[in-house]
Write a protein that holds these residues in place. Structure first.
Motif, PDB file in Angstrom:
ATOM      1  N   ALA A 183      -8.597 -28.115 -27.653  1.00  0.00           N
ATOM      2  CA  ALA A 183      -9.081 -28.349 -26.293  1.00  0.00           C
ATOM      3  C   ALA A 183      -9.244 -29.833 -26.003  1.00  0.00           C
ATOM      4  O   ALA A 183      -9.084 -30.282 -24.865  1.00  0.00           O
ATOM      5  N   LEU A 184      -9.574 -30.622 -27.027  1.00  0.00           N
ATOM      6  CA  LEU A 184      -9.852 -32.043 -26.830  1.00  0.00           C
ATOM      7  C   LEU A 184      -8.629 -32.929 -27.004  1.00  0.00           C
ATOM      8  O   LEU A 184      -8.647 -34.087 -26.616  1.00  0.00           O
ATOM      9  N   ALA A 185      -7.566 -32.396 -27.588  1.00  0.00           N
ATOM     10  CA  ALA A 185      -6.386 -33.209 -27.884  1.00  0.00           C
ATOM     11  C   ALA A 185      -5.243 -32.863 -26.934  1.00  0.00           C
ATOM     12  O   ALA A 185      -5.095 -31.720 -26.509  1.00  0.00           O
ATOM     13  N   ASN A 186      -4.458 -33.862 -26.608  1.00  0.00           N
ATOM     14  CA  ASN A 186      -3.226 -33.648 -25.868  1.00  0.00           C
ATOM     15  C   ASN A 186      -2.087 -33.648 -26.879  1.00  0.00           C
ATOM     16  O   ASN A 186      -1.708 -34.697 -27.394  1.00  0.00           O
ATOM     17  N   GLN A 187      -1.549 -32.487 -27.141  1.00  0.00           N
ATOM     18  CA  GLN A 187      -0.504 -32.382 -28.148  1.00  0.00           C
ATOM     19  C   GLN A 187       0.864 -32.799 -27.612  1.00  0.00           C
ATOM     20  O   GLN A 187       1.849 -32.779 -28.344  1.00  0.00           O
ATOM     21  N   TYR A 188       0.918 -33.161 -26.325  1.00  0.00           N
ATOM     22  CA  TYR A 188       2.172 -33.599 -25.725  1.00  0.00           C
ATOM     23  C   TYR A 188       2.172 -35.108 -25.486  1.00  0.00           C
ATOM     24  O   TYR A 188       2.810 -35.607 -24.576  1.00  0.00           O
ATOM     25  N   ALA A 189       1.424 -35.832 -26.328  1.00  0.00           N
ATOM     26  CA  ALA A 189       1.332 -37.293 -26.209  1.00  0.00           C
ATOM     27  C   ALA A 189       1.999 -37.949 -27.405  1.00  0.00           C
ATOM     28  O   ALA A 189       1.401 -38.759 -28.099  1.00  0.00           O
ATOM     29  N   ALA A 190       3.251 -37.582 -27.649  1.00  0.00           N
ATOM     30  CA  ALA A 190       3.940 -38.089 -28.837  1.00  0.00           C
ATOM     31  C   ALA A 190       4.492 -39.502 -28.638  1.00  0.00           C
ATOM     32  O   ALA A 190       4.660 -40.239 -29.603  1.00  0.00           O
ATOM     33  N   MET A 191       4.769 -39.886 -27.399  1.00  0.00           N
ATOM     34  CA  MET A 191       5.416 -41.172 -27.118  1.00  0.00           C
ATOM     35  C   MET A 191       4.446 -42.142 -26.456  1.00  0.00           C
ATOM     36  O   MET A 191       3.970 -41.857 -25.349  1.00  0.00           O
ATOM     37  N   PRO A 192       4.133 -43.275 -27.055  1.00  0.00           N
ATOM     38  CA  PRO A 192       4.519 -43.714 -28.399  1.00  0.00           C
ATOM     39  C   PRO A 192       3.563 -43.156 -29.450  1.00  0.00           C
ATOM     40  O   PRO A 192       2.543 -42.561 -29.102  1.00  0.00           O
ATOM     41  N   SER A 193       3.873 -43.381 -30.717  1.00  0.00           N
ATOM     42  CA  SER A 193       3.018 -42.923 -31.804  1.00  0.00           C
ATOM     43  C   SER A 193       1.921 -43.950 -32.061  1.00  0.00           C
ATOM     44  O   SER A 193       2.183 -45.024 -32.592  1.00  0.00           O
ATOM     45  N   LEU A 194       0.689 -43.613 -31.704  1.00  0.00           N
ATOM     46  CA  LEU A 194      -0.412 -44.530 -31.987  1.00  0.00           C
ATOM     47  C   LEU A 194      -0.807 -44.481 -33.461  1.00  0.00           C
ATOM     48  O   LEU A 194      -1.489 -45.386 -33.941  1.00  0.00           O
ATOM     49  N   HIS A 195      -0.403 -43.436 -34.173  1.00  0.00           N
ATOM     50  CA  HIS A 195      -0.592 -43.468 -35.624  1.00  0.00           C
ATOM     51  C   HIS A 195       0.144 -44.681 -36.198  1.00  0.00           C
ATOM     52  O   HIS A 195      -0.404 -45.449 -36.987  1.00  0.00           O
ATOM     53  N   VAL A 196       1.389 -44.844 -35.780  1.00  0.00           N
ATOM     54  CA  VAL A 196       2.179 -45.981 -36.255  1.00  0.00           C
ATOM     55  C   VAL A 196       1.668 -47.285 -35.638  1.00  0.00           C
ATOM     56  O   VAL A 196       1.525 -48.302 -36.318  1.00  0.00           O
ATOM     57  N   GLY A 197       1.377 -47.255 -34.342  1.00  0.00           N
ATOM     58  CA  GLY A 197       0.920 -48.461 -33.668  1.00  0.00           C
ATOM     59  C   GLY A 197      -0.357 -49.025 -34.247  1.00  0.00           C
ATOM     60  O   GLY A 197      -0.463 -50.236 -34.508  1.00  0.00           O
TER      61      GLY A 197
ATOM     62  N   ALA B 203       7.327 -51.935 -30.615  1.00  0.00           N
ATOM     63  CA  ALA B 203       7.644 -52.825 -29.494  1.00  0.00           C
ATOM     64  C   ALA B 203       6.413 -53.077 -28.635  1.00  0.00           C
ATOM     65  O   ALA B 203       6.186 -54.207 -28.178  1.00  0.00           O
ATOM     66  N   LEU B 204       5.605 -52.043 -28.442  1.00  0.00           N
ATOM     67  CA  LEU B 204       4.391 -52.192 -27.651  1.00  0.00           C
ATOM     68  C   LEU B 204       3.400 -53.128 -28.333  1.00  0.00           C
ATOM     69  O   LEU B 204       2.729 -53.933 -27.678  1.00  0.00           O
ATOM     70  N   PHE B 205       3.318 -53.047 -29.652  1.00  0.00           N
ATOM     71  CA  PHE B 205       2.474 -53.992 -30.387  1.00  0.00           C
ATOM     72  C   PHE B 205       2.971 -55.419 -30.180  1.00  0.00           C
ATOM     73  O   PHE B 205       2.171 -56.340 -29.944  1.00  0.00           O
ATOM     74  N   ALA B 206       4.272 -55.625 -30.289  1.00  0.00           N
ATOM     75  CA  ALA B 206       4.838 -56.968 -30.142  1.00  0.00           C
ATOM     76  C   ALA B 206       4.531 -57.548 -28.762  1.00  0.00           C
ATOM     77  O   ALA B 206       4.150 -58.724 -28.632  1.00  0.00           O
ATOM     78  N   VAL B 207       4.675 -56.734 -27.735  1.00  0.00           N
ATOM     79  CA  VAL B 207       4.396 -57.195 -26.373  1.00  0.00           C
ATOM     80  C   VAL B 207       2.908 -57.489 -26.207  1.00  0.00           C
ATOM     81  O   VAL B 207       2.526 -58.523 -25.630  1.00  0.00           O
ATOM     82  N   SER B 208       2.058 -56.600 -26.702  1.00  0.00           N
ATOM     83  CA  SER B 208       0.609 -56.801 -26.593  1.00  0.00           C
ATOM     84  C   SER B 208       0.179 -58.058 -27.329  1.00  0.00           C
ATOM     85  O   SER B 208      -0.647 -58.837 -26.841  1.00  0.00           O
ATOM     86  N   PHE B 209       0.755 -58.282 -28.503  1.00  0.00           N
ATOM     87  CA  PHE B 209       0.438 -59.479 -29.280  1.00  0.00           C
ATOM     88  C   PHE B 209       0.862 -60.736 -28.531  1.00  0.00           C
ATOM     89  O   PHE B 209       0.143 -61.738 -28.499  1.00  0.00           O
ATOM     90  N   ALA B 210       2.047 -60.676 -27.914  1.00  0.00           N
ATOM     91  CA  ALA B 210       2.544 -61.839 -27.174  1.00  0.00           C
ATOM     92  C   ALA B 210       1.685 -62.144 -25.953  1.00  0.00           C
ATOM     93  O   ALA B 210       1.554 -63.302 -25.542  1.00  0.00           O
ATOM     94  N   LEU B 211       1.067 -61.120 -25.379  1.00  0.00           N
ATOM     95  CA  LEU B 211       0.265 -61.311 -24.171  1.00  0.00           C
ATOM     96  C   LEU B 211      -1.175 -61.705 -24.472  1.00  0.00           C
ATOM     97  O   LEU B 211      -1.720 -62.637 -23.859  1.00  0.00           O
ATOM     98  N   VAL B 212      -1.813 -61.008 -25.413  1.00  0.00           N
ATOM     99  CA  VAL B 212      -3.254 -61.210 -25.617  1.00  0.00           C
ATOM    100  C   VAL B 212      -3.616 -61.514 -27.061  1.00  0.00           C
ATOM    101  O   VAL B 212      -4.778 -61.458 -27.444  1.00  0.00           O
ATOM    102  N   GLY B 213      -2.621 -61.832 -27.885  1.00  0.00           N
ATOM    103  CA  GLY B 213      -2.896 -62.241 -29.260  1.00  0.00           C
ATOM    104  C   GLY B 213      -3.544 -63.616 -29.295  1.00  0.00           C
ATOM    105  O   GLY B 213      -3.892 -64.187 -28.255  1.00  0.00           O
ATOM    106  N   PRO B 214      -3.717 -64.195 -30.489  1.00  0.00           N
ATOM    107  CA  PRO B 214      -4.438 -65.474 -30.609  1.00  0.00           C
ATOM    108  C   PRO B 214      -3.806 -66.606 -29.809  1.00  0.00           C
ATOM    109  O   PRO B 214      -4.488 -67.514 -29.359  1.00  0.00           O
TER     110      PRO B 214
END
Length: 248
Positions: free
Chosen positions: A160-174, A222-233
């Protein structure tokens, strides 16, 4: 109005910084959980998108997830270990990373938190606009968590609490990539690069358990790379904010 803003800021300063951060993280997680539920009922669309992803991966000549899973299924102990890694490492590793940075490397904590929040909120938008059924819901795949009675979605409450259709992207990997980035940025030892095993293992785990596609992981990276480029150190938005502060 100025007096009200001043009072709010004063109250915020009186709250311990750790409490503010804890509240911020809790609010972000609550928003994320609520947002995931927005697309939880898009079953038909999620399955159509799943077949589209498989066709795209075939065109890109990526390895078939079913083939990778079939190799793992020959070792039941390995599959059960993968189930447990998927269920029990994701959140604890990220939480331990944030706590460790807060107490021992606070400057790194703030940019890691920014990257993690940015990445997670963009992922939430993608989950809503692109509902995607995981491989385990398609013919030709085995739901290894359900098969071994180790599924994190098996209980009615979890379902009930999880959305099982949220595979893209994988936040486990992210999030695994973020944990690795935090360790590499914080420690000076050459052994710190061993932490890269965490996102690598997570990638294998999400595929052999049929919870994600290869593309889910590639988009997360790719999302990590973009986020890092925008708000990283030294991110673009961080530099602009600093320039604006100096100009002001």
């Amino acid at each position: 109005m100025t007096a009200v803003v001043g009072a709010v800021r004063g109250a915020g300063r009186r709250v311990p910084q750790g409490a503010r951060e804890l509240l911020l993280v809790a609010v972000l997680l609550a928003v994320y959980k609520f947002g995931r539920l927005l697309s939880a009922e898009s079953v038909a669309t999620a399955k159509q998108n799943a077949y589209a992803i498989l066709h795209l991966e075939k065109a890109l000549r990526l390895p078939q997830e079913a083939w990778a899973q079939s190799l793992a299924l020959g070792s039941p102990d390995l599959v059960q270990l993968a189930n447990r890694y998927y269920a029990w490492v994701h959140f604890p590793a990220a939480a331990a990373m944030l706590l460790g940075l807060w107490f021992f490397a606070r400057p790194n904590y703030f940019w890691i938190r920014r990257v993690m929040a940015t990445m997670t909120m963009v992922a939430l938008v993608l989950h809503v606009v692109l509902p995607l059924a995981p491989p385990r819901m398609l013919p030709g795949f085995v739901d290894t968590g359900l098969y071994y009675n180790e599924s994190v979605y098996s209980s009615p409450t979890a379902a009930a609490l999880a959305n099982q259709y949220a595979a893209m992207p994988s936040l486990h990997v992210g999030w695994a990539i973020i944990v690795a980035a935090a360790v590499i940025a914080t420690f000076g030892s050459r052994w710190r690069y061993l932490v890269l095993a965490h996102p690598a293992i997570t990638l294998v785990v999400v595929v052999v358990t049929a919870n994600h596609y290869w593309l889910d992981a590639l988009v997360a990276a790719a999302l990590f790379a973009v986020s890092f480029a925008l708000v990283g150190p030294r991110g673009v938005l961080v530099r602009r904010k600093a320039d604006y502060a100096v100009a002001a």
